[in-house]
Design an enzyme around this catalytic site. Structure first.
Site, mmCIF file in Angstrom:
data_model
loop_
_atom_site.group_PDB
_atom_site.id
_atom_site.type_symbol
_atom_site.label_atom_id
_atom_site.label_comp_id
_atom_site.label_asym_id
_atom_site.label_seq_id
_atom_site.Cartn_x
_atom_site.Cartn_y
_atom_site.Cartn_z
ATOM 1 C CD GLU A 1 -2.650 1.377 0.144
ATOM 2 O OE1 GLU A 1 -2.575 1.675 -0.570
ATOM 3 O OE2 GLU A 1 -4.507 1.587 1.190
ATOM 4 C CG ASP A 2 -1.088 4.730 -1.283
ATOM 5 O OD1 ASP A 2 -1.349 4.090 -0.249
ATOM 6 O OD2 ASP A 2 -1.621 5.191 -2.302
ATOM 7 C CG ASP B 1 -4.342 9.083 6.939
ATOM 8 O OD1 ASP B 1 -3.725 9.700 7.594
ATOM 9 O OD2 ASP B 1 -5.509 9.212 6.169
ATOM 10 C CG PHE C 1 -3.117 15.459 1.916
ATOM 11 C CD1 PHE C 1 -4.215 14.435 2.495
ATOM 12 C CD2 PHE C 1 -3.418 16.047 0.370
ATOM 13 C CE1 PHE C 1 -4.951 13.508 0.791
ATOM 14 C CE2 PHE C 1 -4.128 15.321 -0.129
ATOM 15 C CZ PHE C 1 -4.722 14.242 -0.025
ATOM 16 N NE ARG D 1 -4.493 7.827 -8.341
ATOM 17 C CZ ARG D 1 -4.036 7.516 -7.182
ATOM 18 N NH1 ARG D 1 -3.450 7.265 -6.377
ATOM 19 N NH2 ARG D 1 -5.725 7.772 -7.142
HETATM 20 P P1 IMP Z 1 -6.651 5.248 6.176
HETATM 21 O O1 IMP Z 1 -7.696 3.583 5.398
HETATM 22 O O2 IMP Z 1 -6.491 5.647 6.380
HETATM 23 O O3 IMP Z 1 -5.383 4.409 6.449
HETATM 24 O O4 IMP Z 1 -6.144 5.392 4.226
HETATM 25 C C1 IMP Z 1 -5.250 4.919 3.396
HETATM 26 C C2 IMP Z 1 -5.725 5.640 2.399
HETATM 27 O O5 IMP Z 1 -6.085 6.765 2.033
HETATM 28 C C3 IMP Z 1 -4.729 5.254 1.567
HETATM 29 O O6 IMP Z 1 -4.551 4.488 0.876
HETATM 30 C C4 IMP Z 1 -4.801 6.874 0.520
HETATM 31 O O7 IMP Z 1 -5.152 6.390 -0.293
HETATM 32 C C5 IMP Z 1 -5.526 7.724 1.501
HETATM 33 N N1 IMP Z 1 -4.799 9.071 1.930
HETATM 34 C C6 IMP Z 1 -4.315 9.001 3.335
HETATM 35 N N2 IMP Z 1 -4.002 9.577 3.081
HETATM 36 C C7 IMP Z 1 -3.251 10.401 2.480
HETATM 37 C C8 IMP Z 1 -1.833 11.475 2.105
HETATM 38 O O8 IMP Z 1 -1.967 11.760 3.135
HETATM 39 N N3 IMP Z 1 -2.360 11.461 0.445
HETATM 40 C C9 IMP Z 1 -2.811 11.054 0.004
HETATM 41 N N4 IMP Z 1 -3.847 10.204 -0.191
HETATM 42 C C10 IMP Z 1 -3.971 9.901 1.202
HETATM 43 MG MG MG Z 2 -5.237 7.133 -2.233
#
Ligand code: IMP
Ligand code: MG
Length: 189
Positions: free
Chosen positions: A109-110, A113, A162, A175
């Site tokens: 995963e990227d 969060d 962000f 991206r």
């Molecule tokens: P989570 O479910 O809150 O952990 O969110 C994960 C997803 O939210 C990631 O795969 C990203 O697509 C998006 N995301 C969370 N933080 C960022 C950020 O700082 N920049 C861009 N996308 C983010």
């Molecule tokens: Mg995303």
């Protein structure tokens, strides 16, 4: 920073990206992660599962830094509700092509969060009985965590900002940046 410069820095006229992680640092870290992953699963075929679309650049580079047998597959999810606020409800948009039963699986995963996306993915993938199920993320925003999920292989822990680039988007843009930066939006007049 002088008062004048601080003012200039705080007032953003145009959307811009403030550098956070250079391409060189990212590539060096990915080499280290690749070596570590192979050390942990010596001689075993490893299946990388990329979470579309943000994980694509990281997966492409990581796959080339893991020696030996590596295959990949992709999965796509979306969270309900507004894009910046995680509602915790996740929908599966594209499933894997093949079974993961008995395989050594690394979800790529990227960013981690709130952790809600990966928590959901781990739950559905675990039901399919892989031999090992691990997580690799390029970035980890530790402060934002809601779900009890941790990355087994983490590129960088970053502050609660962000970020965009290296797969991460703002409305699908950025991206393709080879580095990661903090997105600054124009200050309202
Ligand atoms: P989570 O479910 O809150 O952990 O969110 C994960 C997803 O939210 C990631 O795969 C990203 O697509 C998006 N995301 C969370 N933080 C960022 C950020 O700082 N920049 C861009 N996308 C983010
Ligand atoms: Mg995303």
């Amino acid at each position: 920073m002088s008062g004048k410069r601080a003012n200039a820095a705080n007032k953003v006229k145009k959307e811009r990206v403030r550098p956070l992680l250079t391409r060189g640092r990212i590539q060096k870290r990915i080499r280290e992660l690749g070596r570590q992953i192979r050390k942990d699963f010596l001689g075993e075929p490893i299946l990388l599962i990329g979470v579309l679309k943000g994980a694509v650049p990281f997966l492409a580079d990581l796959a080339r830094q893991i020696p030996g047998e590596v295959t990949f597959d992709f999965i796509a999810v979306s969270s309900y509700g507004k894009d910046t606020k995680s509602s915790g409800q996740v929908k599966l948009n594209k499933d894997l092509d093949s079974s993961i039963e008995g395989k050594t699986v690394l979800v790529v995963e990227d960013i981690l969060d709130t952790g809600l996306t990966l928590q959901y993915l781990l739950r559905i993938l675990q039901q399919r009985k892989p031999k090992h199920l691990r997580i690799a993320v390029l970035l980890d925003k530790v402060e934002r965590r809601i779900a009890n999920v941790h990355g087994d292989y983490v590129g960088f822990v970053i502050p609660n900002e962000f970020v965009v680039g290296f797969g991460l988007d703002f409305a699908e843009r950025y991206r393709n940046l080879p580095h990661v930066g903090i997105l600054e939006l124009p200050t309202p007049e």
